[in-house]
Design a protein around this motif. Structure first.
Motif, mmCIF file in Angstrom:
data_model
loop_
_atom_site.group_PDB
_atom_site.id
_atom_site.type_symbol
_atom_site.label_atom_id
_atom_site.label_comp_id
_atom_site.label_asym_id
_atom_site.label_seq_id
_atom_site.Cartn_x
_atom_site.Cartn_y
_atom_site.Cartn_z
ATOM 1 N N GLY A 138 -96.046 76.149 25.682
ATOM 2 C CA GLY A 138 -96.660 76.838 24.568
ATOM 3 C C GLY A 138 -96.456 78.340 24.544
ATOM 4 O O GLY A 138 -97.099 79.034 23.749
ATOM 5 N N LEU A 139 -95.572 78.853 25.383
ATOM 6 C CA LEU A 139 -95.303 80.288 25.415
ATOM 7 C C LEU A 139 -94.119 80.635 24.519
ATOM 8 O O LEU A 139 -93.294 79.784 24.188
ATOM 9 C CB LEU A 139 -95.008 80.736 26.847
ATOM 10 C CG LEU A 139 -96.116 80.498 27.868
ATOM 11 C CD1 LEU A 139 -95.618 80.808 29.269
ATOM 12 C CD2 LEU A 139 -97.333 81.348 27.541
ATOM 13 N N ARG A 140 -94.049 81.896 24.131
ATOM 14 C CA ARG A 140 -92.866 82.395 23.431
ATOM 15 C C ARG A 140 -91.898 82.992 24.447
ATOM 16 O O ARG A 140 -92.324 83.521 25.482
ATOM 17 C CB ARG A 140 -93.249 83.470 22.409
ATOM 18 C CG ARG A 140 -94.082 82.974 21.241
ATOM 19 C CD ARG A 140 -94.350 84.121 20.257
ATOM 20 N NE ARG A 140 -95.155 85.172 20.882
ATOM 21 C CZ ARG A 140 -94.868 86.467 20.803
ATOM 22 N NH1 ARG A 140 -93.783 86.893 20.146
ATOM 23 N NH2 ARG A 140 -95.660 87.370 21.372
ATOM 24 N N GLY A 164 -86.547 79.046 29.959
ATOM 25 C CA GLY A 164 -87.056 79.223 28.606
ATOM 26 C C GLY A 164 -87.525 77.924 27.989
ATOM 27 O O GLY A 164 -88.589 77.871 27.343
ATOM 28 N N VAL A 165 -86.757 76.856 28.190
ATOM 29 C CA VAL A 165 -87.146 75.539 27.668
ATOM 30 C C VAL A 165 -88.485 75.109 28.264
ATOM 31 O O VAL A 165 -89.379 74.633 27.551
ATOM 32 C CB VAL A 165 -86.045 74.500 27.975
ATOM 33 C CG1 VAL A 165 -86.550 73.085 27.688
ATOM 34 C CG2 VAL A 165 -84.794 74.781 27.156
ATOM 35 N N GLU A 166 -88.642 75.293 29.571
ATOM 36 C CA GLU A 166 -89.887 74.876 30.231
ATOM 37 C C GLU A 166 -91.065 75.717 29.769
ATOM 38 O O GLU A 166 -92.170 75.187 29.528
ATOM 39 C CB GLU A 166 -89.714 74.976 31.747
ATOM 40 C CG GLU A 166 -90.969 74.639 32.551
ATOM 41 C CD GLU A 166 -91.464 73.219 32.342
ATOM 42 O OE1 GLU A 166 -92.693 73.006 32.517
ATOM 43 O OE2 GLU A 166 -90.655 72.331 31.997
ATOM 44 N N LEU A 167 -90.876 77.017 29.622
ATOM 45 C CA LEU A 167 -91.973 77.872 29.170
ATOM 46 C C LEU A 167 -92.386 77.536 27.739
ATOM 47 O O LEU A 167 -93.578 77.560 27.399
ATOM 48 C CB LEU A 167 -91.569 79.341 29.285
ATOM 49 C CG LEU A 167 -91.405 79.886 30.713
ATOM 50 C CD1 LEU A 167 -90.821 81.295 30.676
ATOM 51 C CD2 LEU A 167 -92.725 79.861 31.466
ATOM 52 N N SER A 182 -81.014 81.999 20.097
ATOM 53 C CA SER A 182 -80.342 82.392 18.860
ATOM 54 C C SER A 182 -80.399 83.914 18.736
ATOM 55 O O SER A 182 -81.098 84.594 19.494
ATOM 56 C CB SER A 182 -81.026 81.735 17.664
ATOM 57 O OG SER A 182 -82.404 82.080 17.639
ATOM 58 N N THR A 183 -79.670 84.446 17.766
ATOM 59 C CA THR A 183 -79.616 85.910 17.626
ATOM 60 C C THR A 183 -80.989 86.506 17.337
ATOM 61 O O THR A 183 -81.275 87.629 17.747
ATOM 62 C CB THR A 183 -78.635 86.312 16.514
ATOM 63 O OG1 THR A 183 -78.990 85.613 15.299
ATOM 64 C CG2 THR A 183 -77.208 85.950 16.897
ATOM 65 N N ASP A 184 -81.861 85.756 16.652
ATOM 66 C CA ASP A 184 -83.179 86.302 16.359
ATOM 67 C C ASP A 184 -84.139 86.202 17.538
ATOM 68 O O ASP A 184 -85.288 86.653 17.460
ATOM 69 C CB ASP A 184 -83.790 85.619 15.124
ATOM 70 C CG ASP A 184 -84.011 84.127 15.317
ATOM 71 O OD1 ASP A 184 -83.443 83.561 16.273
ATOM 72 O OD2 ASP A 184 -84.749 83.536 14.519
ATOM 73 N N MET A 185 -83.664 85.616 18.662
ATOM 74 C CA MET A 185 -84.450 85.561 19.895
ATOM 75 C C MET A 185 -83.837 86.445 20.976
ATOM 76 O O MET A 185 -84.230 86.376 22.138
ATOM 77 C CB MET A 185 -84.528 84.121 20.421
ATOM 78 C CG MET A 185 -85.258 83.147 19.532
ATOM 79 S SD MET A 185 -85.096 81.444 20.155
ATOM 80 C CE MET A 185 -85.922 81.547 21.750
ATOM 81 N N THR A 186 -82.871 87.285 20.595
ATOM 82 C CA THR A 186 -82.097 88.038 21.580
ATOM 83 C C THR A 186 -82.149 89.530 21.284
ATOM 84 O O THR A 186 -82.002 89.950 20.136
ATOM 85 C CB THR A 186 -80.632 87.564 21.583
ATOM 86 O OG1 THR A 186 -80.585 86.154 21.849
ATOM 87 C CG2 THR A 186 -79.817 88.293 22.639
ATOM 88 N N THR A 223 -99.829 84.479 20.962
ATOM 89 C CA THR A 223 -99.200 83.656 21.996
ATOM 90 C C THR A 223 -98.421 84.553 22.951
ATOM 91 O O THR A 223 -97.594 85.359 22.514
ATOM 92 C CB THR A 223 -98.236 82.633 21.361
ATOM 93 O OG1 THR A 223 -98.947 81.841 20.413
ATOM 94 C CG2 THR A 223 -97.640 81.734 22.434
ATOM 95 N N PRO A 224 -98.664 84.454 24.253
ATOM 96 C CA PRO A 224 -97.976 85.325 25.202
ATOM 97 C C PRO A 224 -96.456 85.180 25.131
ATOM 98 O O PRO A 224 -95.920 84.095 24.906
ATOM 99 C CB PRO A 224 -98.515 84.866 26.557
ATOM 100 C CG PRO A 224 -99.827 84.213 26.252
ATOM 101 C CD PRO A 224 -99.643 83.575 24.916
ATOM 102 N N LEU A 225 -95.782 86.299 25.332
ATOM 103 C CA LEU A 225 -94.323 86.351 25.319
ATOM 104 C C LEU A 225 -93.810 86.601 26.729
ATOM 105 O O LEU A 225 -94.300 87.498 27.428
ATOM 106 C CB LEU A 225 -93.846 87.475 24.393
ATOM 107 C CG LEU A 225 -92.361 87.833 24.467
ATOM 108 C CD1 LEU A 225 -91.501 86.708 23.895
ATOM 109 C CD2 LEU A 225 -92.081 89.149 23.736
#
Length: 370
Positions: free
Chosen positions: A32-34, A25-28, A51-55, A4-6
């Motif tokens: 279906g994107l990361r 970010g919410v819209e992407l 969250s910290t694991d997304m930063t 899945t594209p990031l």
């Protein structure tokens, strides 16, 4: 490994940069994107979408002085951050990197260019910020919140799209609340804010203005004011003495809902505030931060003032007497308040997140995977 594209979102650690990044970010993610956030250490206290694991934190520094030592220190930190960001690009392999302004976006956007990754910058101000100006000739595309930002830069117009400022879900919910002008005997709800850090001038001026209001209007007043901790006691003492119904706090986590519940907002004119006032549609008295090199807040306030949705007041004119006069005039003219609310709404763009997401996917050459 996921295929899945990031999309990597780069933003400084203040609400004015983080909130549009969150909205995009919410819209992407809906598509279906990361998404991941790359930022400076200030954003670690942020409790929104990321969250910290997304930063990912990348070293960065703002230009704080013009001395050779200060400039050298800033340059060294940005260079270090660029090296860290380049390693991040090689590890994450994002489809695109999107910057939302501020010096913390320089390392990731420069690293993305060096790595051959498509890039977009978004600028929420009526005057483009210095970091984005530096990046503007180096990125794949430019998104602006307001039209005409780059009218003096014809070479950039071809890659510039006016999208508006992406609005987080709380603002979109607040925008659905219609404005109801107060009747002659109804409560007048006034909200006073000064940006994410508060503004001391509001504590210096607003209490004196409230004291100068006629007693019948003070009795109608329902006041909510952002006040720094160090100013709290003196501001509270004035309102207690006057018998004014006032809620005071250093920060309001539910600010969009409070904007929607207000009849008049007294505020600085940062890009995020002006965009939210336009999206929600509320009358305001805007006091631009003085002394800024680019006078961006003055220009931001002018967008709403020119539309008829705000009164722009330079800080030199922001006195208790002037503010009391403006509040009294607005309180006595509900039709004007309603007209200002409608005019402010004409500036807002509720579909900005979708428009910016469309641009990102075009630049990244992605079809919607959803």
């Amino acid at each position: 490994m996921t295929t899945t594209p990031l999309i990597l979102l780069a933003a400084g650690g203040t609400g004015g940069h983080l909130f549009p990044a969150e909205a995009l970010g919410v819209e992407l993610m809906k598509r279906g994107l990361r998404v991941r956030l790359v930022t400076d250490s200030r954003a670690l206290r942020y409790s929104g979408l990321f969250s910290t694991d997304m930063t990912d934190v990348v070293p960065s520094e703002t230009v704080r002085g013009r001395s050779p030592l200060a400039l050298a220190r800033t340059g060294l930190t940005l260079a270090t951050g660029t090296v860290v960001a380049l390693r991040l690009m090689r590890r994450l392999k994002p489809a695109a990197v999107i910057g939302f302004g501020g010096y913390p976006t320089l390392p990731p956007l420069i690293a993305a260019r060096l790595a051959g990754i498509p890039t977009v910058i978004h600028d929420a101000n009526a005057v483009m910020g210095r970091a984005n100006r530096f990046l503007s000739r180096r990125v794949s595309a430019i998104a602006t919140s307001l039209p005409g930002v780059l009218y003096k830069e014809p070479s950039l117009i071809g890659k510039t799209t006016t999208t508006g400022t992406p609005m987080r879900p709380a603002v979109l919910a607040a925008a659905a609340v219609p404005f109801a002008a107060p009747g002659p005997d109804d409560p007048l709800r006034v909200l006073v804010v000064g940006g994410s850090q508060g503004a001391r001038v509001m504590s210096d001026i607003v209490p004196g203005a409230i004291e100068k209001l006629a007693a019948p209007l003070r009795r109608r007043l329902v006041l909510t004011q952002q006040v720094r901790d160090e100013d709290m006691a003196r501001v509270r003492a004035v309102y207690d003495r006057l018998g004014v119904a006032a809620e005071l706090a250093p920060f309001f986590a539910d600010l969009p809902a409070r904007l929607a519940a207000s009849h008049v907002i007294v505020s600085r004119s940062g890009a995020g505030t002006v965009a939210e006032l336009g999206a929600i549609g509320r009358p305001s008295i805007l006091v631009p931060l003085p002394g800024a090199i680019d006078q961006d807040q003055f220009a931001n306030a002018g967008v709403l003032a020119d539309a008829g949705g705000a009164i722009r007041m330079v800080q030199a004119d922001f006195t208790p007497e002037r503010l009391a006069a403006e509040l009294s005039a607005l309180a006595g003219d509900p039709a004007r308040l309603a007209a200002m609310a409608a005019a402010a709404r004409t500036v807002g763009r509720l579909d900005a997140a979708e428009r910016l997401a469309d641009l990102v996917m075009k630049v990244a050459r992605l079809d919607s995977p959803a």
